[in-house]
Enzyme design. Structure first.
Site, short mmCIF file in Angstrom:
data_model
loop_
_atom_site.label_atom_id
_atom_site.label_comp_id
_atom_site.label_asym_id
_atom_site.label_seq_id
_atom_site.Cartn_x
_atom_site.Cartn_y
_atom_site.Cartn_z
N ASP A 26 -1.73 2.63 18.14
CA ASP A 26 -2.58 1.48 17.94
C ASP A 26 -1.96 0.43 17.10
OD1 ASP A 26 -4.87 2.21 19.32
OD2 ASP A 26 -5.17 3.40 17.74
N HIS B 179 -3.48 5.75 3.93
CA HIS B 179 -4.44 4.72 3.35
C HIS B 179 -3.73 3.35 4.06
CE1 HIS B 179 -5.76 1.85 0.61
NE2 HIS B 179 -7.05 2.43 0.47
N SER C 296 -11.69 -1.06 0.04
CA SER C 296 -10.41 -1.20 0.72
C SER C 296 -10.30 -1.63 1.99
CB SER C 296 -9.57 0.21 0.71
OG SER C 296 -8.94 0.53 -0.53
N ASP D 172 0.83 -1.32 -0.23
CA ASP D 172 -0.05 -0.01 0.01
C ASP D 172 0.80 1.20 0.05
OD1 ASP D 172 -2.06 1.84 0.71
OD2 ASP D 172 -3.35 -0.21 0.99
N ALA E 84 -7.85 -8.23 -8.25
CA ALA E 84 -8.95 -9.07 -7.54
C ALA E 84 -9.94 -9.96 -8.74
CB ALA E 84 -10.10 -7.85 -7.26
#
Length: 390
Positions: free
Chosen positions: A59, A85, A243, A50, A187
């Site tokens: 986190d 992103h 996403s 990405d 995909a």
């Protein structure tokens, strides 16, 4: 259309305020708390190919492995993220939920950050392909590709994805967010889990791209996650898009790999498919595939083993290195779909097939920030990545 982005200020400790984790509606929708009573994904490596993953996000503390960069991000270690992103996706997969912060589906998993574009630049299929191959060589168990391309066929992505499948990686990619009846690479490559989106109540997210390649669905609207402070001054935002749905399925795959370490990738994929919650007409459909990913079902159901990935083409003789591969055998293009980006030219009968790709760019699945809650308004980024913000 470019519109203003509404940002949020979250002040920990304010009486009556929800924690970030409590605002993550998708956790309950997917039964994640019950899944965590079984496993949290410990020991599984998920590659996030990405925009990079910000190492300073609380986190994700302790969740990042040494990464790298390709394309415009070459020379980096994968921990620079200029638009947020990749960080958002990594958090949805493996967020640690620090002090009520964003919790991932597999908070025990490790993230392998692979940056394939810096400074908000769009990704090329070449950089994504290099990133996938490198991630597999580093031992990635799951490869998250929250991105899509305009192309039906791209030889570099085909080689890289086939390499990943040959090396026992589970590969997961988004269908795209244009609301079109077309699913592009990666995909649409056979063997890949193509993920579309849902909304609260489990209806299909209307802006998901659809097609016969759709495999699973997951929440894709108002998904709260972490952001780099340089992108979002509160450190958190809500996003829309396949996403996010892709990242949630990657988290589920990590849980299955942790619970059943003896299973190969094909059987992990099979578990996710056969235990999915059917949302529309019985069986597979073009909008939600086999249905909503069901982490608890995938972890607990009695699922007979299969010999190979049920999404894969018939077995082929394949080398263990990313070399030439059959375009036709590894893709399932939508019937009647056109592709202005690619031209196939036959020369000398079957002697040569030349693929021309004219400036083909991979687009991140344009997630959209939403307020958590609204306190101020700023102009949108110059990149249309966050289009549809509100």
């Amino acid at each position: 259309m470019a519109v203003a982005i509404l940002l949020a200020t979250i002040i920990p400790g304010v009486a009556g305020a929800q924690t970030i984790e409590e605002q993550q509606w998708h956790l309950a929708a997917l039964g994640v708390p019950a899944a965590h009573a079984i496993t949290r994904g410990d020991g599984v490596v998920v590659a996030v190919v990405d925009s990079g993953v910000d190492a300073d996000v609380p986190d994700l503390a302790g969740a990042l492995l040494p990464g790298t960069g390709f394309g415009t991000a070459s020379g980096t270690d994968g921990t620079r993220d200029d638009d947020g992103h990749g960080t958002a996706m990594a958090t949805l997969i493996a967020g640690r939920g620090v002090d009520g912060g964003a919790l991932g589906v597999a908070p025990g998993a490790m993230i392998l950050p692979v940056s394939v574009g810096a400074d908000g630049e769009k990704f090329t299929t070449a950089s994504v392909s290099e990133g996938v191959t490198w991630a597999v060589d580093q031992g990635a168990d799951v490869v998250n590709l929250s991105l899509t391309s305009l192309a039906t066929l791209t030889p570099d992505l085909l080689r890289a994805i086939n390499y990943a499948l040959d090396h026992d990686a589970v590969v997961i990619a988004g269908t795209g967010n244009e609301g079109e009846e077309h699913i592009g690479a990666p995909a649409n490559i056979k063997g890949v889990i193509a993920v579309s989106g849902t909304v609260e109540g489990n209806g299909p997210w209307p802006e998901s791209n659809t097609g016969p390649e759709a495999v699973l669905a997951a929440p894709a609207q108002g998904i709260v996650t972490a952001m780099p402070l340089k992108v979002q001054n509160t450190g958190y935002a809500g996003v829309d898009g396949t996403s996010a749905a892709t990242a949630l399925v990657s988290g589920a795959a990590a849980l299955v790999r942790a619970r059943y370490p003896e299973l190969d990738a094909g059987n992990v994929v099979n578990r996710l498919i056969v235990t999915a919650t059917d949302l529309m007409a019985p069986g597979r459909d073009s909008r939600t595939g086999f249905g909503l990913v069901n982490p608890v079902g995938a972890l607990t159901a009695d699922v007979p083993p299969v010999e190979r990935n049920p999404l894969a083409p018939p077995p082929l003789t394949s080398s263990a290195t990313p070399g030439p591969t059959s375009v036709e055998s590894l893709t399932a293009p939508p019937p009647g779909s056109g592709d202005d980006d690619l031209v196939l030219i036959a020369a000398g009968g079957l002697a040569a097939v030349v693929l021309v790709v004219a400036l083909l760019l991979v687009r991140r699945n344009r997630a959209r920030r939403t307020p958590v809650p609204v306190v101020t308004e700023i102009p949108p980024p110059s990149d249309d990545f966050w289009r549809g913000d509100r």
